[in-house]
Write a protein that holds these residues in place. Structure first.
Motif, mmCIF file in Angstrom:
data_model
loop_
_atom_site.group_PDB
_atom_site.id
_atom_site.type_symbol
_atom_site.label_atom_id
_atom_site.label_comp_id
_atom_site.label_asym_id
_atom_site.label_seq_id
_atom_site.Cartn_x
_atom_site.Cartn_y
_atom_site.Cartn_z
ATOM 1 N N TRP A 151 -24.991 -6.868 11.631
ATOM 2 C CA TRP A 151 -24.407 -8.200 11.505
ATOM 3 C C TRP A 151 -24.354 -8.617 10.040
ATOM 4 C CZ3 TRP A 151 -22.286 -10.804 15.507
ATOM 5 C CH2 TRP A 151 -22.608 -10.375 16.792
ATOM 6 N N GLU A 152 -23.292 -9.350 9.675
ATOM 7 C CA GLU A 152 -23.167 -9.917 8.334
ATOM 8 C C GLU A 152 -22.866 -11.408 8.457
ATOM 9 O OE1 GLU A 152 -21.153 -7.280 5.231
ATOM 10 O OE2 GLU A 152 -20.157 -6.728 7.113
ATOM 11 N N THR A 153 -23.268 -12.153 7.449
ATOM 12 C CA THR A 153 -22.987 -13.587 7.413
ATOM 13 C C THR A 153 -21.590 -13.813 6.847
ATOM 14 O OG1 THR A 153 -25.310 -14.084 7.086
ATOM 15 C CG2 THR A 153 -23.748 -15.807 6.487
ATOM 16 N N ALA A 154 -20.852 -14.743 7.439
ATOM 17 C CA ALA A 154 -19.519 -15.097 6.964
ATOM 18 C C ALA A 154 -19.395 -16.616 6.957
ATOM 19 C CB ALA A 154 -18.449 -14.500 7.879
ATOM 20 N N VAL A 155 -18.533 -17.129 6.086
ATOM 21 C CA VAL A 155 -18.284 -18.565 6.015
ATOM 22 C C VAL A 155 -16.776 -18.792 6.017
ATOM 23 C CG1 VAL A 155 -18.387 -18.657 3.492
ATOM 24 C CG2 VAL A 155 -18.896 -20.703 4.823
ATOM 25 N N LEU A 156 -16.342 -19.865 6.718
ATOM 26 C CA LEU A 156 -14.927 -20.205 6.794
ATOM 27 C C LEU A 156 -14.596 -21.226 5.717
ATOM 28 C CD1 LEU A 156 -14.503 -20.540 10.665
ATOM 29 C CD2 LEU A 156 -14.284 -18.502 9.226
ATOM 30 N N ASP A 157 -13.485 -21.004 5.009
ATOM 31 C CA ASP A 157 -13.047 -21.895 3.929
ATOM 32 C C ASP A 157 -11.767 -22.609 4.320
ATOM 33 O OD1 ASP A 157 -15.083 -21.292 2.095
ATOM 34 O OD2 ASP A 157 -13.982 -19.565 1.307
ATOM 35 N N GLY A 158 -11.774 -23.925 4.200
ATOM 36 C CA GLY A 158 -10.581 -24.725 4.459
ATOM 37 C C GLY A 158 -10.342 -24.969 5.936
ATOM 38 N N GLY A 159 -9.292 -25.720 6.217
ATOM 39 C CA GLY A 159 -8.911 -25.997 7.598
ATOM 40 C C GLY A 159 -9.944 -26.793 8.362
ATOM 41 N N PRO A 160 -9.772 -26.873 9.665
ATOM 42 C CA PRO A 160 -10.648 -27.711 10.495
ATOM 43 C C PRO A 160 -12.069 -27.179 10.640
ATOM 44 C CG PRO A 160 -9.099 -26.506 11.854
ATOM 45 C CD PRO A 160 -8.697 -26.265 10.431
ATOM 46 N N GLU B 187 -5.397 -25.575 24.024
ATOM 47 C CA GLU B 187 -6.264 -25.424 22.861
ATOM 48 C C GLU B 187 -5.420 -25.270 21.607
ATOM 49 O OE1 GLU B 187 -8.678 -22.020 23.713
ATOM 50 O OE2 GLU B 187 -10.112 -23.208 24.851
ATOM 51 N N ALA B 188 -5.857 -25.910 20.534
ATOM 52 C CA ALA B 188 -5.250 -25.698 19.227
ATOM 53 C C ALA B 188 -5.855 -24.418 18.661
ATOM 54 C CB ALA B 188 -5.544 -26.879 18.316
ATOM 55 N N VAL B 189 -5.033 -23.588 18.031
ATOM 56 C CA VAL B 189 -5.486 -22.303 17.499
ATOM 57 C C VAL B 189 -5.392 -22.333 15.971
ATOM 58 C CG1 VAL B 189 -5.028 -19.818 17.430
ATOM 59 C CG2 VAL B 189 -4.709 -21.093 19.557
ATOM 60 N N TYR B 190 -6.477 -21.942 15.325
ATOM 61 C CA TYR B 190 -6.532 -21.869 13.866
ATOM 62 C C TYR B 190 -6.939 -20.452 13.478
ATOM 63 C CZ TYR B 190 -6.630 -26.881 14.575
ATOM 64 O OH TYR B 190 -6.334 -28.145 14.986
ATOM 65 N N VAL B 191 -6.281 -19.900 12.467
ATOM 66 C CA VAL B 191 -6.532 -18.526 12.053
ATOM 67 C C VAL B 191 -7.131 -18.515 10.648
ATOM 68 C CG1 VAL B 191 -5.435 -16.309 11.517
ATOM 69 C CG2 VAL B 191 -4.695 -17.626 13.513
ATOM 70 N N TYR B 192 -8.168 -17.694 10.485
ATOM 71 C CA TYR B 192 -8.824 -17.491 9.192
ATOM 72 C C TYR B 192 -8.755 -16.005 8.869
ATOM 73 C CZ TYR B 192 -10.597 -22.214 9.469
ATOM 74 O OH TYR B 192 -10.679 -23.586 9.534
ATOM 75 N N ARG B 193 -8.337 -15.686 7.635
ATOM 76 C CA ARG B 193 -8.195 -14.292 7.217
ATOM 77 C C ARG B 193 -9.265 -13.953 6.173
ATOM 78 N NH1 ARG B 193 -3.772 -12.422 9.540
ATOM 79 N NH2 ARG B 193 -2.118 -13.893 10.050
ATOM 80 N N ARG B 194 -9.792 -12.737 6.294
ATOM 81 C CA ARG B 194 -10.858 -12.300 5.393
ATOM 82 C C ARG B 194 -10.358 -12.146 3.959
ATOM 83 N NH1 ARG B 194 -13.261 -7.193 4.070
ATOM 84 N NH2 ARG B 194 -12.000 -6.164 5.646
ATOM 85 N N ASP B 195 -11.135 -12.639 3.030
ATOM 86 C CA ASP B 195 -10.863 -12.471 1.605
ATOM 87 C C ASP B 195 -11.442 -11.123 1.195
ATOM 88 O OD1 ASP B 195 -10.778 -12.471 -1.152
ATOM 89 O OD2 ASP B 195 -11.430 -14.558 -1.346
ATOM 90 N N VAL C 171 -2.695 -21.427 6.721
ATOM 91 C CA VAL C 171 -1.896 -22.579 7.159
ATOM 92 C C VAL C 171 -0.601 -22.167 7.854
ATOM 93 C CG1 VAL C 171 -2.825 -24.101 5.395
ATOM 94 C CG2 VAL C 171 -0.758 -22.802 4.908
ATOM 95 N N ALA C 172 -0.159 -20.936 7.659
ATOM 96 C CA ALA C 172 1.093 -20.470 8.260
ATOM 97 C C ALA C 172 0.896 -19.848 9.647
ATOM 98 C CB ALA C 172 1.747 -19.441 7.348
ATOM 99 N N SER C 173 -0.324 -19.763 10.121
ATOM 100 C CA SER C 173 -0.567 -19.118 11.422
ATOM 101 C C SER C 173 -0.926 -20.152 12.465
ATOM 102 C CB SER C 173 -1.715 -18.126 11.293
ATOM 103 O OG SER C 173 -1.344 -17.060 10.486
ATOM 104 N N PRO C 174 -0.679 -19.846 13.679
ATOM 105 C CA PRO C 174 0.116 -18.751 14.203
ATOM 106 C C PRO C 174 1.588 -19.052 14.136
ATOM 107 C CG PRO C 174 -0.877 -19.925 16.033
ATOM 108 C CD PRO C 174 -1.335 -20.566 14.742
#
Length: 76
Positions: free
Chosen positions: A9-18, A51-59, A73-76
């Motif tokens: 397992w690795e730790t991840a953080v989401l940036d921006g959006g809801p 459900e509202a769907v939000y997409v986050y892509r790995r940096d 912001v362009a997905s889906p």
């Protein structure tokens, strides 16, 4: 530099959006994380939900923990 714990397992953080700032643990560095948020449905229909769907892509520039996932912001 070790990037995973003994279980993979690795730790991840989401940036921006809801879901900005949400921290989570991931395995195998997924390219995309999908976050859903329940929406209210006006007509009470049995079994219907939305459900509202939000997409986050790995940096990919971030190679150590916490991994970073940016709001798309362009997905889906």
């Amino acid at each position: 530099m070790q990037t995973t714990d003994a279980t993979g397992w690795e730790t991840a953080v989401l940036d921006g959006g809801p879901a900005d700032g949400v921290r989570m643990r991931v395995v195998d560095r997924p390219r995309v994380i999908q976050v859903t948020y329940p929406c209210e449905v006006e007509a009470a229909t049995a079994g219907l939900h939305a459900e509202a769907v939000y997409v986050y892509r790995r940096d990919h520039r971030v190679t150590s923990q916490p991994l970073r996932y940016g709001y798309d912001v362009a997905s889906p």
